[in-house]
Scaffold this active site. Structure first.
Site, PDB file in Angstrom:
ATOM      1  N   ARG A  65     -15.759  -5.887  -1.976  1.00 31.25           N
ATOM      2  CA  ARG A  65     -15.180  -5.509  -0.689  1.00 31.25           C
ATOM      3  C   ARG A  65     -16.116  -5.804   0.484  1.00 31.25           C
ATOM      4  O   ARG A  65     -15.676  -6.210   1.542  1.00 31.25           O
ATOM      5  CB  ARG A  65     -14.833  -4.015  -0.707  1.00 31.25           C
ATOM      6  CG  ARG A  65     -14.365  -3.463   0.613  1.00 31.25           C
ATOM      7  CD  ARG A  65     -13.931  -2.031   0.475  1.00 31.25           C
ATOM      8  NE  ARG A  65     -12.584  -1.892  -0.041  1.00 31.25           N
ATOM      9  CZ  ARG A  65     -11.501  -2.007   0.716  1.00 31.25           C
ATOM     10  NH1 ARG A  65     -11.603  -2.258   1.980  1.00 31.25           N
ATOM     11  NH2 ARG A  65     -10.309  -1.854   0.183  1.00 31.25           N
TER      12      ARG A  65
ATOM     13  N   LEU B  78      -3.277   2.639   5.100  1.00 31.32           N
ATOM     14  CA  LEU B  78      -3.347   1.770   3.925  1.00 31.32           C
ATOM     15  C   LEU B  78      -4.168   0.533   4.278  1.00 31.32           C
ATOM     16  O   LEU B  78      -4.087   0.038   5.396  1.00 31.32           O
ATOM     17  CB  LEU B  78      -1.933   1.335   3.515  1.00 31.32           C
ATOM     18  CG  LEU B  78      -0.979   2.436   3.078  1.00 31.32           C
ATOM     19  CD1 LEU B  78       0.406   1.871   2.840  1.00 31.32           C
ATOM     20  CD2 LEU B  78      -1.484   3.111   1.822  1.00 31.32           C
ATOM     21  N   ASP B  79      -4.969   0.043   3.317  1.00 29.02           N
ATOM     22  CA  ASP B  79      -5.702  -1.194   3.606  1.00 29.02           C
ATOM     23  C   ASP B  79      -4.862  -2.392   3.171  1.00 29.02           C
ATOM     24  O   ASP B  79      -3.728  -2.249   2.726  1.00 29.02           O
ATOM     25  CB  ASP B  79      -7.100  -1.166   2.967  1.00 29.02           C
ATOM     26  CG  ASP B  79      -7.047  -1.146   1.455  1.00 29.02           C
ATOM     27  OD1 ASP B  79      -5.981  -1.473   0.911  1.00 29.02           O
ATOM     28  OD2 ASP B  79      -8.056  -0.807   0.827  1.00 29.02           O
ATOM     29  N   SER B  80      -5.446  -3.581   3.336  1.00 28.84           N
ATOM     30  CA  SER B  80      -4.645  -4.790   3.110  1.00 28.84           C
ATOM     31  C   SER B  80      -4.141  -4.891   1.668  1.00 28.84           C
ATOM     32  O   SER B  80      -3.024  -5.345   1.420  1.00 28.84           O
ATOM     33  CB  SER B  80      -5.470  -6.019   3.470  1.00 28.84           C
ATOM     34  OG  SER B  80      -6.717  -5.977   2.803  1.00 28.84           O
TER      35      SER B  80
END
Lengths: 122, 123
Positions: A65, B78-80
């Site tokens: 990440r 929410l993330d990608s």
């Protein structure tokens, strides 16, 4: 089939022009992987709940990440694409899939001196 | 003989799907009347409800914040990658496959509803 024919699911390796473009291709790769889960489970006869496979894919993406270097991201993308192609074409076998789960099943690492000694580690 | 046992067998197979009762009922009907043609589109309110239900089923989403206009990223947190999963859940629900180009544009429940109402093969 001619020898020059590209293998199924092969993608031309490219340098990402920007971080946002790289991000987009990572998202596409992630989508391809998640979409392929039912097929992966079918071809490799994976005896696990689908959610476990999905979580593992997510985990592998989460590991990187914080990578910010574009060149590194490009390499990771290339490796991911390679992994996807090999899995979907069943060039990988069941054991290669299960290798992702080894760490989950392994006993915890020995911590203290005596525990390490008894486990045969130093 | 086979014709006689068929409807019952179809009901049984339809009952095996672990989906919402409404979907099961629809499947059973579709199987029973295999020769009827597709119904004329989906009602927008129905699509909205189903999309919001999918969001509610996501444990990362705060149930109080769910709204049609809520942006997946900014409002729902929410993330990608989560967004990818939501859009894929929507695909499964409506039995469609959304190409990458369009899927990238879906960033809220409203946009998803908009897209689904444009797709004629959604059901």
């Amino acid at each position: 089939m001619s020898a020059a024919m590209a293998a199924h699911l092969s993608v031309v390796t490219a340098q990402s022009p920007s971080l946002s473009a790289a991000r987009q291709s990572v998202i596409h790769l992630y989508r391809d992987f998640q979409r392929g889960v039912p097929e992966i489970m079918r071809t490799h006869q994976v005896d696990m709940p689908m959610s476990m496979i999905r979580t593992k894919i997510r985990e592998e993406f989460e590991r990187h990440r914080d990578v910010k270097d574009l060149a590194v991201i490009d390499i990771l993308l290339f490796k991911g694409r390679q992994e996807y192609q090999e899995t979907m074409n069943a060039w990988k076998q069941e054991t290669h899939i299960m290798r992702y789960f080894i760490k989950d099943d392994a006993p915890p690492k020995p911590q203290g001196f005596l525990e390490k000694f008894l486990a045969g580690r130093d | 003989m086979f014709r006689a046992i068929r409807p019952a067998a179809l009901y049984r197979s339809a009952a095996l799907y672990k989906t919402a009762p409404a979907v099961v009922a629809r499947n059973a009907m579709a199987l029973n009347f295999a020769r009827t043609y597709a119904s004329a589109g989906l009602a927008r309110s129905d699509v909205e409800k189903r999309v919001l239900d999918i969001l509610a089923g996501f444990n990362k989403v705060d149930a109080n914040k769910i709204a049609l206009k809520a942006n997946f990223n900014a409002d729902l947190g929410l993330d990608s990658l989560d967004t990818v999963e939501v859009v894929m859940a929507i695909e499964e629900e409506f039995s469609i496959e959304i190409p990458d180009k369009d899927a990238d544009e879906i960033k809220s429940a409203e946009q998803a509803v908009e897209y689904i109402s444009k797709r004629e093969d959604a059901h």
